[in-house]
Enzyme design. Structure first.
Site, PDB file in Angstrom:
ATOM      1  N   HIS A 240       8.493  -5.348  -6.077  1.00  0.00           N
ATOM      2  CA  HIS A 240       7.983  -4.788  -4.821  1.00  0.00           C
ATOM      3  C   HIS A 240       7.259  -3.470  -5.087  1.00  0.00           C
ATOM      4  O   HIS A 240       6.152  -3.242  -4.572  1.00  0.00           O
ATOM      5  CB  HIS A 240       9.147  -4.558  -3.849  1.00  0.00           C
ATOM      6  CG  HIS A 240       8.745  -3.978  -2.527  1.00  0.00           C
ATOM      7  ND1 HIS A 240       8.594  -4.726  -1.381  1.00  0.00           N
ATOM      8  CD2 HIS A 240       8.446  -2.708  -2.160  1.00  0.00           C
ATOM      9  CE1 HIS A 240       8.215  -3.948  -0.386  1.00  0.00           C
ATOM     10  NE2 HIS A 240       8.130  -2.710  -0.835  1.00  0.00           N
ATOM     11  N   GLU A 244       2.938  -2.968  -5.093  1.00  0.00           N
ATOM     12  CA  GLU A 244       2.324  -1.982  -4.205  1.00  0.00           C
ATOM     13  C   GLU A 244       1.448  -1.012  -4.995  1.00  0.00           C
ATOM     14  O   GLU A 244       0.327  -0.689  -4.574  1.00  0.00           O
ATOM     15  CB  GLU A 244       3.408  -1.217  -3.450  1.00  0.00           C
ATOM     16  CG  GLU A 244       2.880  -0.171  -2.471  1.00  0.00           C
ATOM     17  CD  GLU A 244       2.062  -0.765  -1.339  1.00  0.00           C
ATOM     18  OE1 GLU A 244       1.169  -0.058  -0.834  1.00  0.00           O
ATOM     19  OE2 GLU A 244       2.299  -1.927  -0.965  1.00  0.00           O
ATOM     20  N   LYS A 247      -1.740  -2.782  -6.197  1.00  0.00           N
ATOM     21  CA  LYS A 247      -2.664  -2.980  -5.074  1.00  0.00           C
ATOM     22  C   LYS A 247      -3.442  -1.699  -4.774  1.00  0.00           C
ATOM     23  O   LYS A 247      -4.659  -1.709  -4.607  1.00  0.00           O
ATOM     24  CB  LYS A 247      -1.885  -3.402  -3.813  1.00  0.00           C
ATOM     25  CG  LYS A 247      -1.508  -4.862  -3.755  1.00  0.00           C
ATOM     26  CD  LYS A 247      -1.139  -5.265  -2.337  1.00  0.00           C
ATOM     27  CE  LYS A 247      -0.074  -4.369  -1.754  1.00  0.00           C
ATOM     28  NZ  LYS A 247       0.210  -4.704  -0.336  1.00  0.00           N
ATOM     29  N   ASN A 248      -2.698  -0.583  -4.692  1.00  0.00           N
ATOM     30  CA  ASN A 248      -3.349   0.693  -4.380  1.00  0.00           C
ATOM     31  C   ASN A 248      -4.350   1.084  -5.455  1.00  0.00           C
ATOM     32  O   ASN A 248      -5.465   1.549  -5.158  1.00  0.00           O
ATOM     33  CB  ASN A 248      -2.290   1.793  -4.235  1.00  0.00           C
ATOM     34  CG  ASN A 248      -1.452   1.633  -2.985  1.00  0.00           C
ATOM     35  OD1 ASN A 248      -1.785   0.860  -2.090  1.00  0.00           O
ATOM     36  ND2 ASN A 248      -0.343   2.351  -2.915  1.00  0.00           N
TER      37      ASN A 248
END
Length: 419
Positions: A240, A244, A247-248
């Site tokens: 998780h 994230e 992605k950023n």
């Protein structure tokens, strides 16, 4: 009349259970118990511990600004917690018969499913408040403080429920040779999780931008040269966080470098040392101003535009503002952390810290007490969190702690797992 009495009784039980501090466990305790699992012992522990954790956070829900509590979505979340608390109270005095154990496991699955949308629903409640009422800085701080504690409590409750249902229910036990102990992997392959998170984030990036940065991966094992880097951890939590971050980073790189045919890679370093296992994700996506760094961990803040409700069903790379704050909670849940350092004009480094020793990876839990109410009335709230497990003499079964006790308590260990 019956309804009124029931509400009063629930209120009394909520007051009673909220007097007790939650009992933080370490990953070592989870592993030790899981490898010699006794369903009766787990049941006796959870029928007390879960109401304590629910009661602690429910008391804080009641301290929220009235305007927020009246929002439909916030009301729904409050109702979910009240119903789950009532569901668990049914087992308070029940013997650990085979029938009761089966019913308890089914109740836990139902509770977990009921709260599956808590994050999104509470987020919607905050949006409803901001769209209908002016929100001053003090209220904003109180909501930020509360959401950290609500979501950390949710992580911990799901952890307990998952461990019990995976060990004693029908979930994930179909693979008898699985090395997992419940949701924990005693030999979590950190580099493998990094690659999985990158590939899935890359898939989204390719869909959204028709291109994506490559991954440049480096490993450094300071404890045993050339050995794979492994840690006792929950792979889904680590995934998780890393998903994230990737992605950023990918969004920043693609937008900063525009239409360039070749963009710089995202660089990941995985480092094992005596105290921590660190994963650093670095990008050359232009970075962010120093004044905005702290804002990145505020709920509902995002450097990307919020996706339209009528937009394509394709999952966007960013825009909702909950990714980083939640990822930091997952890291801190077991005494790790997630920190960001950005160089405006160049890029950003994000570092995830995981405890290398399972005995030191204790749950970090929000603790409600009489002073909690003032935290919702101050401009810079500070909270009560458990941060260690005091070593107690191991009993034959878990027990609830006294209200005045420091964070310590029931230990699910090999010795206490006897049936």
């Amino acid at each position: 009349m019956r309804t009124t009495l029931a509400v009063r009784n629930i209120g009394k039980m909520l007051d009673f259970y909220s007097q007790f501090n939650p009992s933080p466990l370490s990953t070592k305790q989870f592993i030790d118990f899981g490898q010699n699992a006794c369903e009766r012992t787990s049941y006796i522990f959870l029928r007390k511990e879960l109401p304590v954790r629910l009661a602690n956070i429910m008391k804080e829900i009641h301290l929220l600004p009235e305007n927020l509590l009246r929002m439909p979505s916030a009301t729904l979340v409050n109702q979910w917690y009240a119903q789950s608390f009532k569901d668990l109270l049914k087992f308070e005095q029940s013997d650990a018969s085979d029938k009761t154990l089966t019913q308890f496991c089914e109740a836990l699955v139902m509770i977990r499913n009921r709260h599956s949308d808590t994050v999104q629903t509470m987020a919607q409640g905050v949006l409803e408040l901001k769209e209908s009422h002016p929100v001053d800085q003090q209220t904003e701080n109180s909501i930020q403080y509360f959401l950290d504690r609500l979501y950390m409590s949710r992580i911990s409750i799901r952890m307990l429920i998952n461990q019990h249902t995976m060990l004693f229910g029908t979930e994930l036990n179909v693979v008898s040779n699985s090395r997992h102990v419940g949701s924990i992997d005693p030999n979590c392959d950190v580099v493998g999780v990094v690659r999985d998170a990158y590939e899935n984030a890359r898939f989204l990036c390719d869909q959204y931008y028709l291109a994506s940065p490559e991954l440049e991966l480096h490993e450094y094992n300071g404890l045993e040269a050339n050995a794979p880097i492994q840690v006792v951890y929950v792979p889904s939590h680590l995934y998780h966080m890393l998903f994230e971050l990737f992605k950023n980073s990918m969004r920043a790189v693609m937008e900063f470098h525009g239409e360039k045919e070749k963009v710089p890679p995202v660089v990941a370093h995985v480092v094992a040392a005596s105290e921590d296992v660190c994963i650093k994700v670095s990008d050359r996506g232009g970075g962010i101003p120093r004044s905005q760094t702290d804002l990145l961990f505020n709920y509902m803040y995002s450097t990307a535009p919020q996706p339209s409700k009528s937009a394509s069903p394709t999952v966007p790379l960013a825009g909702y503002g909950y990714g980083l704050p939640l990822s930091r909670l997952y890291a801190r849940y077991l005494q790790g952390d997630l920190v960001l350092q950005s160089c405006e004009g160049l890029g950003t480094d994000a570092v995830v810290y995981l405890k290398a020793l399972s005995s030191e990876a204790n749950e970090l839990l929000p603790v409600f007490n009489k002073t909690s109410s003032r935290f919702y009335r101050t401009s810079i709230p500070t909270g009560d969190w458990s941060n260690h497990v005091r070593h107690l003499t191991t009993g034959t079964q878990p027990r609830i702690r006294q209200p005045q006790a420091a964070p310590s308590g029931p230990e699910l260990t090999k010795q206490s797992a006897s049936c």
